[in-house]
Design a protein around this motif. Structure first.
Motif, PDB file in Angstrom:
ATOM      1  N   UNK A 123       0.660  -1.196  -0.054  1.00 60.91           N
ATOM      2  CA  UNK A 123       0.119   0.072   0.145  1.00 60.91           C
ATOM      3  C   UNK A 123       0.673   1.293   0.094  1.00 60.91           C
ATOM      4  N   UNK A 124       0.162   2.373  -0.559  1.00 63.21           N
ATOM      5  CA  UNK A 124       1.035   3.544  -0.664  1.00 63.21           C
ATOM      6  C   UNK A 124       0.267   4.250   0.840  1.00 63.21           C
ATOM      7  N   UNK A 125       1.291   4.723   1.677  1.00 61.90           N
ATOM      8  CA  UNK A 125       0.755   5.468   2.625  1.00 61.90           C
ATOM      9  C   UNK A 125       0.163   6.971   2.452  1.00 61.90           C
ATOM     10  N   UNK A 126      -0.420   7.299   3.352  1.00 63.01           N
ATOM     11  CA  UNK A 126      -1.216   8.815   3.071  1.00 63.01           C
ATOM     12  C   UNK A 126      -0.052   9.917   2.662  1.00 63.01           C
ATOM     13  N   UNK A 127      -0.253  10.578   1.792  1.00 68.58           N
ATOM     14  CA  UNK A 127       0.841  11.749   1.755  1.00 68.58           C
ATOM     15  C   UNK A 127       2.187  11.056   0.986  1.00 68.58           C
ATOM     16  N   UNK A 128       2.122   9.864   0.497  1.00 72.62           N
ATOM     17  CA  UNK A 128       3.603   9.534   0.131  1.00 72.62           C
ATOM     18  C   UNK A 128       3.660   9.384  -1.154  1.00 72.62           C
ATOM     19  N   UNK A 129       4.785   9.875  -1.880  1.00 71.08           N
ATOM     20  CA  UNK A 129       4.823   9.645  -3.055  1.00 71.08           C
ATOM     21  C   UNK A 129       4.980   8.150  -3.619  1.00 71.08           C
ATOM     22  N   UNK A 165       8.314   6.541  -4.003  1.00 74.41           N
ATOM     23  CA  UNK A 165       8.719   6.314  -2.760  1.00 74.41           C
ATOM     24  C   UNK A 165       8.214   5.312  -2.112  1.00 74.41           C
ATOM     25  N   UNK A 166       6.771   4.974  -2.233  1.00 75.93           N
ATOM     26  CA  UNK A 166       6.091   3.777  -1.661  1.00 75.93           C
ATOM     27  C   UNK A 166       6.637   2.506  -2.255  1.00 75.93           C
ATOM     28  N   UNK A 167       7.008   2.375  -3.382  1.00 80.10           N
ATOM     29  CA  UNK A 167       7.363   1.170  -4.208  1.00 80.10           C
ATOM     30  C   UNK A 167       8.843   0.733  -3.637  1.00 80.10           C
ATOM     31  N   UNK A 168       9.537   1.774  -3.351  1.00 82.30           N
ATOM     32  CA  UNK A 168      11.020   1.416  -2.915  1.00 82.30           C
ATOM     33  C   UNK A 168      10.774   1.089  -1.465  1.00 82.30           C
ATOM     34  N   UNK A 169       9.842   1.704  -0.723  1.00 83.15           N
ATOM     35  CA  UNK A 169       9.812   1.406   0.839  1.00 83.15           C
ATOM     36  C   UNK A 169       9.111   0.048   0.981  1.00 83.15           C
TER      37      UNK A 169
END
Length: 153
Positions: free
Chosen positions: A44-50, A53-57
């Protein structure tokens, strides 16, 4: 007139090294350790996260690898029963570093790309590979009105 809709944002990434791809045997959340199927890691993509950046995380959290330069190659989407749209951003990269390790999400391991069709993959993985690997299409839309019929666009 403004138009908006409720959306769930997620990601998935095909990390590859030549003809090998990194896969994850996702576990069901029932506490019994049962498998949901083989897939590429993501979440999942976190709130306000690019989105990037979400896929890298997510790849780091699920595999221990730090990826670089993930390239968006398409999307998978459908409408949930409650009216929300569920979108999976599909990425791929061959740039990574770190030590591979599994997480609570499931076991991660390398396999040959051409072996995937014979593995117990998640639903519609065969269609997603036409986006990830072949880059024939940009979108996999699941038509819930027609019993989850996969439509490649």
């Amino acid at each position: 007139m403004e138009h908006s809709e409720d959306v769930i944002l997620t990601n998935m990434c095909m990390v590859y090294d030549g003809t090998k791809v990194l896969v994850e045997e996702k576990r069901l959340k029932d506490g019994e350790g049962r498998s949901r199927g083989i897939t590429f890691p993501g979440g999942h993509v976190e709130d306000h996260e690019p989105i990037v950046d979400s896929v890298i995380r997510e790849i780091y959290e699920e595999t221990g690898l730090t990826i670089e330069k993930p390239r968006l190659c398409g999307i998978k989407d459908w409408m949930e029963e409650d009216g929300r749209r569920y979108i999976v951003f599909l990425f791929k990269t061959d740039r990574f570093s770190g030590e591979l390790k599994s997480s609570d999400e499931g076991k991660v391991f390398w396999t040959q790309l051409d072996a995937l069709p014979q593995m117990p993959t998640i639903w519609h993985m065969d269609h997603m590979l036409r986006i990830f690997d072949k880059e024939e299409f940009a979108e996999l839309f699941l038509d819930t009105e027609q019993d989850w019929k996969p439509i490649l666009k």
